[in-house]
Design a protein around this motif. Structure first.
Motif, PDB file in Angstrom:
ATOM      1  N   ARG A 187       0.830  -1.204   0.000  1.00 43.69           N
ATOM      2  CA  ARG A 187       0.000   0.000   0.000  1.00 43.69           C
ATOM      3  C   ARG A 187       0.865   1.255   0.000  1.00 43.69           C
ATOM      4  N   GLU A 188       1.935   1.241   0.777  1.00 40.19           N
ATOM      5  CA  GLU A 188       2.832   2.392   0.828  1.00 40.19           C
ATOM      6  C   GLU A 188       3.523   2.598  -0.516  1.00 40.19           C
ATOM      7  N   ALA A 189       3.958   1.501  -1.134  1.00 41.41           N
ATOM      8  CA  ALA A 189       4.607   1.602  -2.437  1.00 41.41           C
ATOM      9  C   ALA A 189       3.645   2.116  -3.500  1.00 41.41           C
ATOM     10  N   CYS A 190       2.421   1.616  -3.481  1.00 41.18           N
ATOM     11  CA  CYS A 190       1.437   2.049  -4.469  1.00 41.18           C
ATOM     12  C   CYS A 190       1.017   3.498  -4.249  1.00 41.18           C
ATOM     13  N   LEU A 191       0.940   3.929  -2.992  1.00 39.81           N
ATOM     14  CA  LEU A 191       0.611   5.322  -2.725  1.00 39.81           C
ATOM     15  C   LEU A 191       1.724   6.239  -3.215  1.00 39.81           C
ATOM     16  N   ALA A 192       2.967   5.849  -3.002  1.00 39.78           N
ATOM     17  CA  ALA A 192       4.092   6.650  -3.494  1.00 39.78           C
ATOM     18  C   ALA A 192       4.029   6.774  -5.015  1.00 39.78           C
ATOM     19  N   ARG A 193       3.771   5.664  -5.693  1.00 38.82           N
ATOM     20  CA  ARG A 193       3.672   5.691  -7.162  1.00 38.82           C
ATOM     21  C   ARG A 193       2.510   6.574  -7.618  1.00 38.82           C
ATOM     22  N   LEU A 194       1.377   6.442  -6.941  1.00 35.80           N
ATOM     23  CA  LEU A 194       0.204   7.231  -7.304  1.00 35.80           C
ATOM     24  C   LEU A 194       0.483   8.723  -7.148  1.00 35.80           C
ATOM     25  N   CYS A 195       1.075   9.113  -6.024  1.00 30.74           N
ATOM     26  CA  CYS A 195       1.369  10.528  -5.804  1.00 30.74           C
ATOM     27  C   CYS A 195       2.368  11.049  -6.841  1.00 30.74           C
ATOM     28  N   ALA A 196       3.390  10.249  -7.136  1.00 35.79           N
ATOM     29  CA  ALA A 196       4.383  10.668  -8.124  1.00 35.79           C
ATOM     30  C   ALA A 196       3.759  10.840  -9.501  1.00 35.79           C
ATOM     31  N   GLU A 197       2.908   9.907  -9.892  1.00 41.37           N
ATOM     32  CA  GLU A 197       2.273   9.968 -11.205  1.00 41.37           C
ATOM     33  C   GLU A 197       1.273  11.119 -11.294  1.00 41.37           C
ATOM     34  N   ALA A 198       0.472  11.292 -10.257  1.00 40.56           N
ATOM     35  CA  ALA A 198      -0.596  12.282 -10.304  1.00 40.56           C
ATOM     36  C   ALA A 198      -0.065  13.708 -10.278  1.00 40.56           C
ATOM     37  N   TYR A 199       1.030  13.930  -9.564  1.00 42.21           N
ATOM     38  CA  TYR A 199       1.570  15.288  -9.454  1.00 42.21           C
ATOM     39  C   TYR A 199       2.597  15.610 -10.538  1.00 42.21           C
ATOM     40  N   LYS A 240      10.475  10.989   3.525  1.00 35.29           N
ATOM     41  CA  LYS A 240      11.162  11.067   2.233  1.00 35.29           C
ATOM     42  C   LYS A 240      11.774   9.723   1.871  1.00 35.29           C
ATOM     43  N   ASN A 241      12.424   9.076   2.829  1.00 31.66           N
ATOM     44  CA  ASN A 241      13.025   7.771   2.570  1.00 31.66           C
ATOM     45  C   ASN A 241      11.963   6.715   2.278  1.00 31.66           C
ATOM     46  N   ARG A 242      10.846   6.769   2.993  1.00 33.95           N
ATOM     47  CA  ARG A 242       9.756   5.813   2.742  1.00 33.95           C
ATOM     48  C   ARG A 242       9.161   6.030   1.358  1.00 33.95           C
ATOM     49  N   PHE A 243       9.063   7.285   0.950  1.00 30.54           N
ATOM     50  CA  PHE A 243       8.540   7.603  -0.382  1.00 30.54           C
ATOM     51  C   PHE A 243       9.451   7.026  -1.468  1.00 30.54           C
ATOM     52  N   VAL A 244      10.743   7.247  -1.328  1.00 27.71           N
ATOM     53  CA  VAL A 244      11.704   6.738  -2.312  1.00 27.71           C
ATOM     54  C   VAL A 244      11.706   5.217  -2.327  1.00 27.71           C
ATOM     55  N   ARG A 245      11.699   4.596  -1.138  1.00 27.48           N
ATOM     56  CA  ARG A 245      11.650   3.128  -1.073  1.00 27.48           C
ATOM     57  C   ARG A 245      10.373   2.592  -1.711  1.00 27.48           C
ATOM     58  N   GLY A 246       9.291   3.314  -1.522  1.00 30.07           N
ATOM     59  CA  GLY A 246       8.039   2.891  -2.137  1.00 30.07           C
ATOM     60  C   GLY A 246       8.119   2.881  -3.648  1.00 30.07           C
ATOM     61  N   LEU A 247       8.686   3.947  -4.206  1.00 26.77           N
ATOM     62  CA  LEU A 247       8.842   4.005  -5.666  1.00 26.77           C
ATOM     63  C   LEU A 247       9.729   2.863  -6.161  1.00 26.77           C
ATOM     64  N   GLU A 248      10.782   2.592  -5.416  1.00 26.00           N
ATOM     65  CA  GLU A 248      11.735   1.551  -5.839  1.00 26.00           C
ATOM     66  C   GLU A 248      11.157   0.148  -5.703  1.00 26.00           C
ATOM     67  N   SER A 249      10.199  -0.025  -4.793  1.00 24.42           N
ATOM     68  CA  SER A 249       9.665  -1.372  -4.537  1.00 24.42           C
ATOM     69  C   SER A 249       8.239  -1.546  -5.071  1.00 24.42           C
ATOM     70  N   PHE A 250       7.839  -0.687  -6.012  1.00 21.71           N
ATOM     71  CA  PHE A 250       6.491  -0.799  -6.551  1.00 21.71           C
ATOM     72  C   PHE A 250       6.243  -2.201  -7.107  1.00 21.71           C
ATOM     73  N   PRO A 251       5.168  -2.864  -6.683  1.00 20.51           N
ATOM     74  CA  PRO A 251       4.958  -4.267  -7.079  1.00 20.51           C
ATOM     75  C   PRO A 251       4.598  -4.413  -8.553  1.00 20.51           C
ATOM     76  N   ARG A 252       5.199  -5.385  -9.182  1.00 21.61           N
ATOM     77  CA  ARG A 252       4.880  -5.677 -10.579  1.00 21.61           C
ATOM     78  C   ARG A 252       3.513  -6.302 -10.709  1.00 21.61           C
ATOM     79  N   THR A 253       3.098  -7.042  -9.682  1.00 21.20           N
ATOM     80  CA  THR A 253       1.780  -7.676  -9.695  1.00 21.20           C
ATOM     81  C   THR A 253       1.123  -7.481  -8.333  1.00 21.20           C
ATOM     82  N   LEU A 254      -0.205  -7.562  -8.345  1.00 22.18           N
ATOM     83  CA  LEU A 254      -0.990  -7.438  -7.118  1.00 22.18           C
ATOM     84  C   LEU A 254      -1.972  -8.603  -7.011  1.00 22.18           C
TER      85      LEU A 254
END
Length: 217
Positions: free
Chosen positions: A12-24, A203-217
């Motif tokens: 969830r944290e990884a997907c939220l980081a990706r969502l925020c990065a993409e949306a903004y 900030k570190n959690r955000f970066v880790r989230g982007l790096e660990s975004f799941p390929r599948t759910l």
């Protein structure tokens, strides 16, 4: 394709980081991190927000949506929304942040093309059939795209704001429309300025989230 609610904390944290990065998008400064921290630190803790994905036949996420509850707990607002390219390597090739008030609809405003809905709008269409859904827009083009995704009732809000309601939403006017919960962005920024360790942690959690975004759910 199917809709998946993302409950596992790390996913969830990884997907939220990706969502925020993409949306903004790239030029948003600290805004994606502020939303990320506010959602995790307040809305998720209060169980006032849900993160959902549309996945393809290979279980790869192709759209993400953040739904936030209203004050009465009777409906959900589409606070963040984006389509994803499951084959993309980068986690931050984002679109623009568009929409009303929090300007949060993001990728939903990309043209659907040839009568077909893009993944973000397909996710909205699925969610509108399942939950009392609300979307906020500030242009007729956005209104048309969400209308094509099943958001058929519209209420005129303040200024340019137009509020779209799904078929399960019970509000009939602005007077009986519950207020949507939001992230207090100014408070988050103030906390960051006062507590550098807190800022670095998110900030570190955000970066880790982007790096660990799941390929599948």
């Amino acid at each position: 394709m199917k809709v998946v609610k993302i409950n596992e904390p790390q996913q969830r944290e990884a997907c939220l980081a990706r969502l925020c990065a993409e949306a903004y998008g790239h030029q948003a400064g600290i805004a994606p991190l502020v939303t990320f921290a506010g959602v995790i630190g307040v809305l998720f803790k209060q169980e006032a927000a849900r993160l959902l994905a549309l996945v393809d036949d290979q279980s790869r996420p192709i759209a993400l949506a953040l739904l936030v509850s209203d004050e009465a707990g009777t409906s959900m607002n589409v606070a963040q929304l984006t389509s994803l390219d499951p084959d993309a390597e980068s986690a931050v090739d984002g679109g623009n942040k568009n929409g009303a008030e929090s300007d949060s609809q993001g990728e939903a405003q990309k043209p659907a093309g040839k009568g077909k809905l893009n993944p973000a709008l397909r996710l909205v269409a699925e969610l509108a059939l399942r939950a009392p859904l609300r979307v906020d827009v500030v242009s007729d083009a956005q209104k048309a795209e969400f209308s094509a995704a099943g958001i058929q009732r519209w209420i005129k809000g303040p200024g340019e704001l137009q509020i779209g309601l799904g078929p399960k939403h019970t509000a009939t006017s602005l007077d009986n429309l519950p207020r949507t919960l939001t992230v207090d962005e100014a408070s988050v920024v103030a906390n960051f300025k006062q507590d550098k360790a807190l800022f670095e942690d998110y900030k570190n959690r955000f970066v880790r989230g982007l790096e660990s975004f799941p390929r599948t759910l």
